[in-house]
Write a protein that holds these residues in place. Structure first.
Motif, mmCIF file in Angstrom:
data_model
loop_
_atom_site.group_PDB
_atom_site.id
_atom_site.type_symbol
_atom_site.label_atom_id
_atom_site.label_comp_id
_atom_site.label_asym_id
_atom_site.label_seq_id
_atom_site.Cartn_x
_atom_site.Cartn_y
_atom_site.Cartn_z
ATOM 1 N N HIS A 74 0.822 -1.214 0.000
ATOM 2 C CA HIS A 74 0.000 0.000 0.000
ATOM 3 C C HIS A 74 0.853 1.259 0.000
ATOM 4 C CE1 HIS A 74 0.570 -0.687 4.363
ATOM 5 N NE2 HIS A 74 0.552 0.616 4.440
ATOM 6 N N LYS A 75 2.066 1.187 0.579
ATOM 7 C CA LYS A 75 2.962 2.352 0.551
ATOM 8 C C LYS A 75 3.444 2.599 -0.873
ATOM 9 C CE LYS A 75 3.612 3.364 4.991
ATOM 10 N NZ LYS A 75 2.973 4.567 5.489
ATOM 11 N N CYS A 106 -6.332 5.463 -1.481
ATOM 12 C CA CYS A 106 -5.245 6.179 -0.801
ATOM 13 C C CYS A 106 -5.307 7.687 -1.034
ATOM 14 C CB CYS A 106 -3.887 5.600 -1.153
ATOM 15 S SG CYS A 106 -3.546 5.568 -2.889
ATOM 16 N N SER B 213 -4.457 -4.868 -1.245
ATOM 17 C CA SER B 213 -3.210 -4.256 -0.783
ATOM 18 C C SER B 213 -2.562 -3.468 -1.914
ATOM 19 C CB SER B 213 -2.252 -5.316 -0.247
ATOM 20 O OG SER B 213 -1.777 -6.115 -1.294
ATOM 21 N N ASN B 218 -4.031 -0.667 3.552
ATOM 22 C CA ASN B 218 -3.159 -1.286 4.545
ATOM 23 C C ASN B 218 -3.912 -2.478 5.140
ATOM 24 O OD1 ASN B 218 -1.526 -1.940 6.657
ATOM 25 N ND2 ASN B 218 -1.246 0.167 7.357
ATOM 26 N N PHE B 221 -3.875 -3.484 8.964
ATOM 27 C CA PHE B 221 -4.513 -2.442 9.770
ATOM 28 C C PHE B 221 -6.037 -2.514 9.659
ATOM 29 C CE2 PHE B 221 -6.466 1.773 9.886
ATOM 30 C CZ PHE B 221 -6.152 2.156 11.175
#
Lengths: 266, 341
Positions: A74-75, A106, B213, B218, B221
């Motif tokens: 996800h980053k 995001c 993902s 996340n 989480f």
């Protein structure tokens, strides 16, 4: 300027070396092809870049001046890489609109607790996102299906939707894993046309894995060829087409050069 | 039939355009006279049944978040319910805390316990996760059953009722207004959460964790967040249950059979459908109550219903209604666009 640069990228599963010291250099704003026979490590390459797998130590992946090889998926998406999957992996029970809205996740302008405390703010923000997403679905020709579950779409529409979900992430770099698999030749041309116009519209850099060589040769500016987890060639379509290592990887040693040119042209 | 549901939905959407809380206030007002109708129409016993239905609505709405929306198979929910109930009861008895203090503390502690129940979900999936959470849930019950301080085999007695000033919630009717208010707020909040990007993230994880993902979610989480939110619901339901007249708790209220009943509510009503969870809770509570005379066969009956539901109606009652409504709307839209063109 290179948008994505890998140095010594390796990934092994137990004893199998899926990728071995792969150095790839992808220019900003280009459309880059990645080809190779089955099992050559193309999908592993995508999985490593997008964070689904973590590369072996010593590997380096630089994206937009960030080292991303040890980041969770996800980053990496937040930094601006999005991808599609060979098997699409759509959220089949969610509606078409929800599928692309997940892609927008995001960039959501509110936190995960605001639905409890600031209901009206969340509602306004969601309506704005919806309008933006509907506009994109219109571009893809899926707007009239927006409220249907994704599972009720046809195969071709699903491919378009998976593309839409990736675009919704507002990426700088878009990784396409066999976008044309299972489509008829006419539809593949149509799809490549859509991809090119998306690239112009959203100013993307595109890396595409594709088995249909004609498509790759016609659309890509540069091509990287993988075999057995190693990079065996890189260059313009013309250079790659005439590279002996590539021909060997695809067709074996016995065939004469002339035959091979004919195969590729066909 | 479907036309009726679409009509109701259109009516409520229209109301929510005026103000987003308006449909909820209307529903609340409609539910206000219910205990008197039940009391004078049938008998006071049914007011108690309505109270228990409200508790089960809170539990099943909470379970639906983690199981229906986030797709994490948990069998430990009843253990969280037990933690909420026992914590609030003990705080009220041992420290003389009023309900309004003991319940929030109990809810918070249950939320923390939710993290522990949720931790295996980061690594485990499906049946393995079910086993891990089953172990946690059962160990809570056994802990209560063997610890004298937690009531042991005699149970916890004389749990004080909640009160505001001089007014004490000690009758079925007065308690109804407490649990019903909590249930309505609970349903509203679950709608608010699940319609936002948080809810979409939960559903994406249920459908495909890897794609989720890569879509920038996340995953660990959000999995834990789903467990914590559902634990907060279970804690609230537990605290309300503990203080409900006659103010008595026993570990038999938290057995695996209760968990199966709870799962049946979610499955019957519709996995991943909030109204489905509510409908399931009401239907199963009534069936459970009406078949009490044959309680030896209850697990058998519930087991059979569950298997039949999973095979023939995997999306439950709510899912079937929703599907039909979506289809109807799509067809109407197509006809409209054809008409205009």
């Amino acid at each position: 300027m290179a948008l994505l640069e890998t140095k010594g990228l390796s990934k092994s599963f137990g004893g199998v070396q899926a990728l071995q010291d792969v150095d790839v250099h992808i220019e900003e704003g280009s459309i880059h092809g990645l080809i190779g026979p089955n099992g050559s490590g193309k999908s592993t390459f995508f999985n490593v870049i997008s964070g689904v797998y973590r590369p072996d130590s010593g590997s380096s992946v630089l994206f937009d001046n960030h080292e991303i090889s040890q980041l969770p998926p996800h980053k990496i998406t937040e930094l601006g890489i999005s991808r599609t999957f060979q098997l699409l992996r759509l959220f089949l029970e969610m509606t078409v609109l929800e599928n692309v809205m997940v892609g927008y996740h995001c960039h959501t302008p509110y936190g995960f607790l605001s639905p409890i405390l600031q209901g009206s703010k969340v509602r306004e923000a969601d309506e704005k996102i919806q309008d933006e997403m509907i506009e994109m679905l219109q571009f893809l020709g899926l707007a009239s299906y927006a409220n249907l579950p994704a599972g009720e779409l046809s195969g071709g529409q699903r491919r378009l939707l998976s593309l839409g979900r990736a675009i919704a992430m507002k990426p700088k770099l878009l990784l396409l894993d066999e976008p044309g698999a299972g489509l008829s030749p006419v539809n593949v041309d149509h799809l490549m046309h859509t991809i090119l116009s998306l690239k112009e519209k959203y100013k993307l850099t595109v890396v595409v894995v594709e088995h249909i060589l004609k498509v790759v040769m016609n659309t890509c500016e540069r091509i990287t060829v993988l075999d057995h987890g190693q990079k065996i060639a890189e260059g313009s379509p013309e250079e790659v087409k005439n590279d002996h290592a590539v021909i060997e990887a695809y067709l074996g040693r016995e065939m004469a050069d002339e035959d091979i040119r004919q195969v590729i042209r066909a | 039939m479907i036309g009726f549901f679409t009509g109701v939905e259109a009516f409520f959407t229209g109301l929510s355009r005026i103000h987003r809380l308006l449909p909820w206030i209307l529903a609340y007002l409609l539910l206000l006279p219910l205990p008197f109708l039940l009391k004078f129409g049938i008998s006071e016993y049914y007011v108690d049944l309505a109270n228990r239905a409200c508790l089960f609505i809170l539990l099943s709405v909470g379970l639906n978040i983690v199981k229906g929306f986030c797709g994490q198979v948990t069998v430990g929910h009843i253990g969280l319910y037990a933690i909420g109930a026992v914590t609030s009861a003990l705080l009220a008895i041992n420290y003389q805390l009023p309900f309004w203090v003991s319940a929030p503390i109990a809810i918070l502690i249950t939320g923390l316990a939710g993290i522990i129940v949720g931790l295996p979900s980061v690594r485990l999936e499906g049946a393995y996760l079910a086993l891990a959470t089953l172990g946690l849930g059962e160990s809570v019950r056994i802990m209560i059953a063997v610890t004298p301080a937690f009531g042991s085999s005699t149970g916890i007695m004389m749990i004080p009722e909640p009160k505001i000033g001089e007014f004490i919630f000690n009758s079925f009717e007065s308690y109804y207004y407490l649990v019903m208010t909590c249930a309505i707020i609970g349903i509203y909040l679950s709608f608010a959460i699940l319609r936002s990007s948080t809810g979409r993230a939960f559903q994406a994880i249920r459908e495909d964790a890897i794609a989720a993902s890569v879509a920038g979610i996340n995953v660990p989480f959000y999995k834990l967040l789903a467990f914590v939110i559902s634990a907060l619901y279970a804690g609230l339901a537990g605290a309300l249950f503990a203080h409900m007249p006659p103010g008595y708790l026993h570990h038999n209220n938290f057995t695996i059979i209760e968990m199966v009943t709870l799962l049946l509510m979610v499955v019957l009503g519709g996995i991943g459908n909030i109204w489905g969870g509510v409908i399931g809770a009401i239907v199963v509570t009534v069936i459970y109550d009406q078949t009490k005379d044959y309680y030896f066969y209850q697990p058998l009956i519930f087991g059979i219903i569950m298997v039949v539901m999973v095979v023939f109606m995997p999306h439950g009652i709510g899912g079937v209604v929703k599907q039909a409504m979506i289809k109807r709307k799509f067809i109407e839209n197509q006809e409209e666009s054809r008409g205009s063109a």
